[in-house]
Design a protein around this motif. Sequence first.
Motif, PDB file in Angstrom:
ATOM      1  N   TYR A   1     -14.841  11.637  -0.340  1.00 22.49           N
ATOM      2  CA  TYR A   1     -14.906  10.301  -0.051  1.00 22.49           C
ATOM      3  C   TYR A   1     -16.308   9.798   0.253  1.00 22.49           C
TER       4      TYR A   1
ATOM      5  N   GLU B   1       1.002  -1.059  -0.130  1.00 25.01           N
ATOM      6  CA  GLU B   1      -0.076   0.019  -0.122  1.00 25.01           C
ATOM      7  C   GLU B   1       0.947   1.221   0.006  1.00 25.01           C
ATOM      8  N   GLY B   2       0.730   2.306  -1.010  1.00 25.07           N
ATOM      9  CA  GLY B   2       1.552   3.347  -1.143  1.00 25.07           C
ATOM     10  C   GLY B   2       0.933   4.147  -0.113  1.00 25.07           C
ATOM     11  N   ARG B   3       1.746   5.196   0.007  1.00 24.19           N
ATOM     12  CA  ARG B   3       1.736   6.167   0.997  1.00 24.19           C
ATOM     13  C   ARG B   3       0.508   7.072   0.742  1.00 24.19           C
ATOM     14  N   ARG B   4       0.253   7.509  -0.478  1.00 25.66           N
ATOM     15  CA  ARG B   4      -1.090   8.083  -0.894  1.00 25.66           C
ATOM     16  C   ARG B   4      -2.157   7.218  -0.559  1.00 25.66           C
ATOM     17  N   ASP B   5      -1.993   5.938  -0.861  1.00 30.33           N
ATOM     18  CA  ASP B   5      -3.444   4.841  -0.673  1.00 30.33           C
ATOM     19  C   ASP B   5      -3.412   4.844   0.818  1.00 30.33           C
ATOM     20  N   ARG B   6      -2.396   4.843   1.693  1.00 33.28           N
ATOM     21  CA  ARG B   6      -2.598   4.908   3.103  1.00 33.28           C
ATOM     22  C   ARG B   6      -3.228   6.068   3.707  1.00 33.28           C
ATOM     23  N   ARG B   7      -2.898   7.128   3.089  1.00 34.65           N
ATOM     24  CA  ARG B   7      -3.180   8.413   3.687  1.00 34.65           C
ATOM     25  C   ARG B   7      -4.718   8.663   3.331  1.00 34.65           C
ATOM     26  N   LYS B   8      -5.058   8.180   2.062  1.00 36.04           N
ATOM     27  CA  LYS B   8      -6.487   8.033   1.550  1.00 36.04           C
ATOM     28  C   LYS B   8      -7.489   7.533   2.637  1.00 36.04           C
TER      29      LYS B   8
ATOM     30  N   THR C   1     -12.997  18.266   0.620  1.00 40.16           N
ATOM     31  CA  THR C   1     -12.586  16.852   1.024  1.00 40.16           C
ATOM     32  C   THR C   1     -13.516  15.968   1.430  1.00 40.16           C
TER      33      THR C   1
ATOM     34  N   THR D   1      -7.831   8.939   6.058  1.00 43.14           N
ATOM     35  CA  THR D   1      -8.877  10.081   5.913  1.00 43.14           C
ATOM     36  C   THR D   1     -10.050   9.753   5.998  1.00 43.14           C
TER      37      THR D   1
END
Length: 227
Positions: free
Chosen positions: A79, A30-37, A75, A40
């Motif tokens: 989601y 899991e990339g950092r961007r996916d993890r952050r999403k 934001t 959130t």
Amino acid sequence: MPVGTPVTPRKLVCSLCKFARTVFAVTTTEGRRDRRKRQTRATLSTTALRMVAEHGLDHVTVDEISEAAGVSPRTFFNYFGCKDEAVVGNAVVDEARLDARLAAVPADVPAVAALRTAFAELVDDIQADRDLWSLRMQVVERNPALLSRLVTIGVRNERTITAAVAARLGLPGDHDYPALVAAVTGAALRSCLGQWARSGGTRPLTDLVDEAFAALAAGLPEPAHHP
């Protein structure tokens, strides 16, 4: 296990779940961007749930949820489509993750057992957030308007599972079997969640789900009668 020892559905399901936790822990990236999403989304859902539990569904706005979660309303709508969806939002089955998990299960594993394996992480996550899921069920019970949202999510999840099972078995999307598997496994999960919530979590959710899926795999035999 000695050669020739019969493998019961319960043993098969439990063994596959152990396999899933080992394999998925190694192979899931899991990339950092996916993890952050994902974080959130979880923060927004948790914030919405707690605020609605405290103030009531009709007395909480998207702006207030966004402010409490530290994000903008824009934001929020990246989601969730609405406040109600945020309250029950974590119940959605991710199609890509389900496909990846089913693909990791050996092809000779039957569909029901394969789905239990694919659901291992989801069930573990729910169990780890027991208090939050218990609160979510209480909020839904107090706010019948949320039931329609859950029904919509349930239908969407069944379609996702149906497509994944059809792809795994090489069947056309309109074949009856994948839809039947999706319906009965979805019902099993809902039944286990209800039993788990009513018991106050005295039994691990993973055990309840293992038993339910083993019963499905065995053809739903009647339980032994106890005097």
